[in-house]
Design a protein around this motif. Structure first.
Motif, PDB file in Angstrom:
ATOM      1  N   VAL A 204       0.865  -1.178   0.000  1.00 14.65           N
ATOM      2  CA  VAL A 204       0.000   0.000   0.000  1.00 14.65           C
ATOM      3  C   VAL A 204       0.903   1.229   0.000  1.00 14.65           C
ATOM      4  N   ASN A 205       0.798   2.024  -1.042  1.00 20.03           N
ATOM      5  CA  ASN A 205       1.635   3.203  -1.185  1.00 20.03           C
ATOM      6  C   ASN A 205       0.953   4.441  -0.596  1.00 20.03           C
ATOM      7  N   LYS A 206       1.670   5.551  -0.612  1.00 17.30           N
ATOM      8  CA  LYS A 206       1.172   6.812  -0.071  1.00 17.30           C
ATOM      9  C   LYS A 206      -0.154   7.204  -0.720  1.00 17.30           C
ATOM     10  N   ASN A 207      -1.088   7.693   0.119  1.00 20.94           N
ATOM     11  CA  ASN A 207      -2.409   8.157  -0.311  1.00 20.94           C
ATOM     12  C   ASN A 207      -3.270   7.041  -0.884  1.00 20.94           C
ATOM     13  N   LYS A 208      -3.003   5.800  -0.457  1.00 19.37           N
ATOM     14  CA  LYS A 208      -3.812   4.663  -0.871  1.00 19.37           C
ATOM     15  C   LYS A 208      -4.460   4.026   0.363  1.00 19.37           C
ATOM     16  N   THR A 209      -5.617   3.398   0.148  1.00 16.16           N
ATOM     17  CA  THR A 209      -6.323   2.687   1.211  1.00 16.16           C
ATOM     18  C   THR A 209      -6.590   1.263   0.769  1.00 16.16           C
ATOM     19  N   LEU A 210      -6.203   0.309   1.614  1.00 13.77           N
ATOM     20  CA  LEU A 210      -6.495  -1.101   1.375  1.00 13.77           C
ATOM     21  C   LEU A 210      -7.662  -1.504   2.264  1.00 13.77           C
ATOM     22  N   THR A 211      -8.684  -2.110   1.677  1.00 12.64           N
ATOM     23  CA  THR A 211      -9.833  -2.622   2.416  1.00 12.64           C
ATOM     24  C   THR A 211      -9.826  -4.140   2.334  1.00 12.64           C
ATOM     25  N   PHE A 212      -9.947  -4.795   3.485  1.00 16.10           N
ATOM     26  CA  PHE A 212      -9.895  -6.254   3.495  1.00 16.10           C
ATOM     27  C   PHE A 212     -10.812  -6.795   4.579  1.00 16.10           C
ATOM     28  N   ASN A 213     -11.182  -8.050   4.433  1.00 16.45           N
ATOM     29  CA  ASN A 213     -11.969  -8.747   5.434  1.00 16.45           C
ATOM     30  C   ASN A 213     -11.011  -9.396   6.429  1.00 16.45           C
ATOM     31  N   PRO A 214     -11.129  -9.084   7.714  1.00 13.53           N
ATOM     32  CA  PRO A 214     -10.170  -9.628   8.692  1.00 13.53           C
ATOM     33  C   PRO A 214     -10.100 -11.150   8.712  1.00 13.53           C
ATOM     34  N   SER A 215     -11.185 -11.819   8.328  1.00 16.87           N
ATOM     35  CA  SER A 215     -11.186 -13.284   8.322  1.00 16.87           C
ATOM     36  C   SER A 215     -10.804 -13.855   6.970  1.00 16.87           C
ATOM     37  N   ALA A 216     -10.380 -12.978   6.017  1.00 13.75           N
ATOM     38  CA  ALA A 216      -9.891 -13.394   4.695  1.00 13.75           C
ATOM     39  C   ALA A 216     -10.940 -14.149   3.894  1.00 13.75           C
ATOM     40  N   GLU A 217     -12.208 -13.748   4.041  1.00 13.30           N
ATOM     41  CA  GLU A 217     -13.264 -14.413   3.287  1.00 13.30           C
ATOM     42  C   GLU A 217     -13.463 -13.804   1.897  1.00 13.30           C
ATOM     43  N   SER A 218     -12.822 -12.665   1.643  1.00  9.50           N
ATOM     44  CA  SER A 218     -12.933 -12.035   0.342  1.00  9.50           C
ATOM     45  C   SER A 218     -11.605 -11.390  -0.025  1.00  9.50           C
ATOM     46  N   GLN A 219     -11.391 -11.083  -1.292  1.00 12.97           N
ATOM     47  CA  GLN A 219     -10.151 -10.485  -1.760  1.00 12.97           C
ATOM     48  C   GLN A 219     -10.080  -9.017  -1.344  1.00 12.97           C
ATOM     49  N   PRO A 220      -8.915  -8.540  -0.906  1.00  7.54           N
ATOM     50  CA  PRO A 220      -8.769  -7.126  -0.544  1.00  7.54           C
ATOM     51  C   PRO A 220      -8.839  -6.227  -1.773  1.00  7.54           C
ATOM     52  N   THR A 221      -9.213  -4.992  -1.564  1.00 12.61           N
ATOM     53  CA  THR A 221      -9.291  -4.017  -2.652  1.00 12.61           C
ATOM     54  C   THR A 221      -8.423  -2.811  -2.314  1.00 12.61           C
ATOM     55  N   LEU A 222      -7.754  -2.269  -3.313  1.00 13.87           N
ATOM     56  CA  LEU A 222      -6.862  -1.130  -3.149  1.00 13.87           C
ATOM     57  C   LEU A 222      -7.410   0.044  -3.936  1.00 13.87           C
ATOM     58  N   ALA A 223      -7.533   1.206  -3.290  1.00 11.72           N
ATOM     59  CA  ALA A 223      -8.097   2.381  -3.951  1.00 11.72           C
ATOM     60  C   ALA A 223      -7.421   3.638  -3.421  1.00 11.72           C
ATOM     61  N   ARG A 224      -7.665   4.744  -4.093  1.00 11.81           N
ATOM     62  CA  ARG A 224      -7.120   6.016  -3.639  1.00 11.81           C
ATOM     63  C   ARG A 224      -7.778   6.405  -2.316  1.00 11.81           C
ATOM     64  N   ALA A 225      -6.980   6.947  -1.404  1.00 13.74           N
ATOM     65  CA  ALA A 225      -7.493   7.307  -0.090  1.00 13.74           C
ATOM     66  C   ALA A 225      -8.514   8.427  -0.186  1.00 13.74           C
ATOM     67  N   ASN A 226      -9.519   8.365   0.658  1.00 12.61           N
ATOM     68  CA  ASN A 226     -10.523   9.415   0.735  1.00 12.61           C
ATOM     69  C   ASN A 226      -9.866  10.701   1.226  1.00 12.61           C
ATOM     70  N   GLU A 227     -10.100  11.802   0.541  1.00 13.78           N
ATOM     71  CA  GLU A 227      -9.454  13.060   0.914  1.00 13.78           C
ATOM     72  C   GLU A 227     -10.048  13.675   2.173  1.00 13.78           C
ATOM     73  N   GLU A 228     -11.226  13.226   2.580  1.00 14.22           N
ATOM     74  CA  GLU A 228     -11.841  13.761   3.788  1.00 14.22           C
ATOM     75  C   GLU A 228     -11.191  13.139   5.019  1.00 14.22           C
TER      76      GLU A 228
END
Length: 519
Positions: A204-228
């Protein structure tokens, strides 16, 4: 043309020269000392069992460097206890915030910060045979921030969230949120952060957000970080700025620079009487006693360790020695290779001065009994904000009650209080760090313990609101302020407002509503 050194630059330089020998020589001598003073940490009787890791010895301690509001530490004795600033934390302990905030500082000045309703466990605080450190924090629930110093060493930091391991790399700065049971996030403000799981590996690079399921039941997604900004982004940023502005740069990376930021802010070195150069806190007179009030914290095998309530009270009570100079009072002298770890005996034996009453460690607690024991040899006055836009500096408070990083020049502001014992000081914008709003007890959000933006608006009708106020601190008259003092509670198994309020370092501003707090 060379610029003229500022007062702040000169003070930081003096601190660096005075401390560099003490801290930089420590790594060469520490392993033997740790075997003598901290080896008992491996067999702590009152702490949870820590899994053995081949080649890693669990001999380290880290510092609870900030406490604001209700925070508890589960030390494995069957009942969580109220947590206080400067409590040593060892492997296996669990830290839990209620409506409060907390910061934990590692030896190299890296730190993590816990928002309200966050629970973490320090699963690994180890040291390898080569001297490098391994630190693993398990985020059980809630949100935390991590800011790591730049380092070329081999120290390893990581945070566990479910099945994912988040690497805290050199010079990285990030936020980890695990408030949901179905989705956790890692938002990176600075650096490149590796996240690995049972079948995934993502950077995960600068200004990026990784979303994942803690129990690994789904694939994580990487997107630009919310500016708010998130609610506590500004509090986190102010804390990062506080450390980076005041820690002596020569000490960063030495392995033992935690607590130096507070020494720089709450005091300074000077030639004291005929005793040479000593560090002294601001807001003290010759009658002040560094061991007048505090807490004994018990560690099985190592015994009791002294915990000071002062916001700067880490380094001077774990290394060096206190010396009394006639006519001037107590001062602290750094000493090379003098790190005491959990052992408290050397710190008390190294006192050089008149026979003031000394705190005596009690007998070890029985199973299930509190491991934190208060000491009340002397009540300590507390500095605090008043309801009319002034700040009441108390001449014997030694910084107790002064919020961390708020004032531009604490030494200058406290001069009158040192001379007269009490100084209600009008606070203007020029005396506050840019962008800082100073909190008073009536301006503390009762839910979060964070200062509202309208701080310093006189509002005596609300003076008893907030979880850190008490009758004397919130009084609109200075008579109440004069009587405000700190005493350790008769027991510490439950939160005690009279103790925890002065020990807090209130966040220097309200949660940000605007965007880009970390840009």
């Amino acid at each position: 043309m060379k610029s003229k050194p500022t007062h702040s630059m000169r003070r930081t330089s003096a601190l660096r020269l005075s401390l560099v020998a003490s801290f930089l020589i420590v790594p060469a001598t520490l392993p033997a000392q740790e075997q003598a003073t901290d080896t008992a940490a491996e067999t702590i009787a009152t702490q949870p069992a820590v899994p053995a890791i081949p080649g890693v010895s669990q001999v380290r301690i880290v510092r609870l460097s900030q406490v604001n509001g209700p925070v508890e530490l589960d030390r494995g004795n069957g009942k969580p206890e109220t947590a206080f600033v400067n409590l040593p934390i060892i492997a296996g302990e669990r830290l839990q915030t209620g409506e409060g905030l907390a910061e934990v500082e590692f030896e190299d000045n890296s730190s993590i910060r816990l928002t309200p309703h966050t629970s973490v466990e320090f699963t690994v605080l180890g040291r390898t045979a080569t001297g490098s450190t391994t630190s693993t924090v398990k985020l059980i629930s809630g949100s935390l921030y991590a800011s790591m110093v730049k380092s070329k060493g081999t120290d390893v930091y990581s945070v566990l969230v479910g099945n994912e391991t988040i690497g805290l790399t050199s010079a990285s700065h990030l936020r980890i949120d695990a408030t949901s049971t179905t989705a956790s996030t890692v938002t990176v403000f600075k650096g490149n952060v590796p996240v690995t799981g049972s079948d995934t590996s993502i950077t995960v690079n600068k200004n990026k957000t990784l979303t994942f399921n803690p129990s690994a039941e789904s694939q994580p997604t990487l997107a630009r970080a919310n500016e708010e900004s998130a609610p506590y982004d500004l509090w986190d940023k102010n804390s990062v700025d506080y450390h980076s502005a005041r820690v002596a740069s020569s000490l960063v990376g030495s392995g033992y620079s935690y607590g130096v930021s507070d020494l720089n802010y709450y005091g300074s070195f000077s030639n004291v009487g005929g005793c040479g150069s000593l560090w002294r806190p601001y807001l003290v007179s010759s009658a002040w006693d560094p061991y007048g009030s505090g807490i004994w914290s018990y560690y099985g095998g190592a015994g009791y360790s002294w915990v000071s309530p002062y916001p700067w009270g880490w380094t001077p009570f774990h290394s060096g020695s206190w010396q009394y100079c006639n006519g001037s009072g107590w001062g602290w002298r750094p000493q090379a290779g003098s790190w005491n770890g959990l052992a408290n005996g050397p710190a008390l034996r190294n006192i050089n001065g008149p026979h003031f009453p000394r705190p005596i460690a009690p007998h070890p607690p029985a199973p299930g009994q509190p491991t934190l024991v208060p000491v009340n040899l002397k009540s300590i006055p507390v500095s605090h904000p008043a309801t009319d836009g002034t700040f009441a500096f108390r001449g014997e408070s030694a910084g107790l009650g002064v919020p961390r990083g708020v004032f531009n020049n604490l030494g200058k502001l406290s001069h009158n209080a040192e001379q007269h014992g009490f100084a209600p000081t009008p606070i203007g914008e020029s005396q506050l760090r840019p962008g800082v709003a100073l909190a008073r007890s009536s301006e503390i959000n009762p839910r979060t313990g964070v200062a509202n933006p309208q701080s310093f608006r006189a509002d005596a009708n609300n003076s008893n609101r907030g979880n850190i106020s008490n009758s004397s601190r919130s009084s609109s008259s200075y008579e109440g302020a004069r009587n405000s003092s700190f005493s350790a509670p008769s027991h510490v198994s439950a939160p005690s407002p009279s103790f925890s309020a002065p020990a807090m370092s209130a966040p220097s501003s309200a949660p940000a509503a605007s965007s880009g707090a970390h840009k």
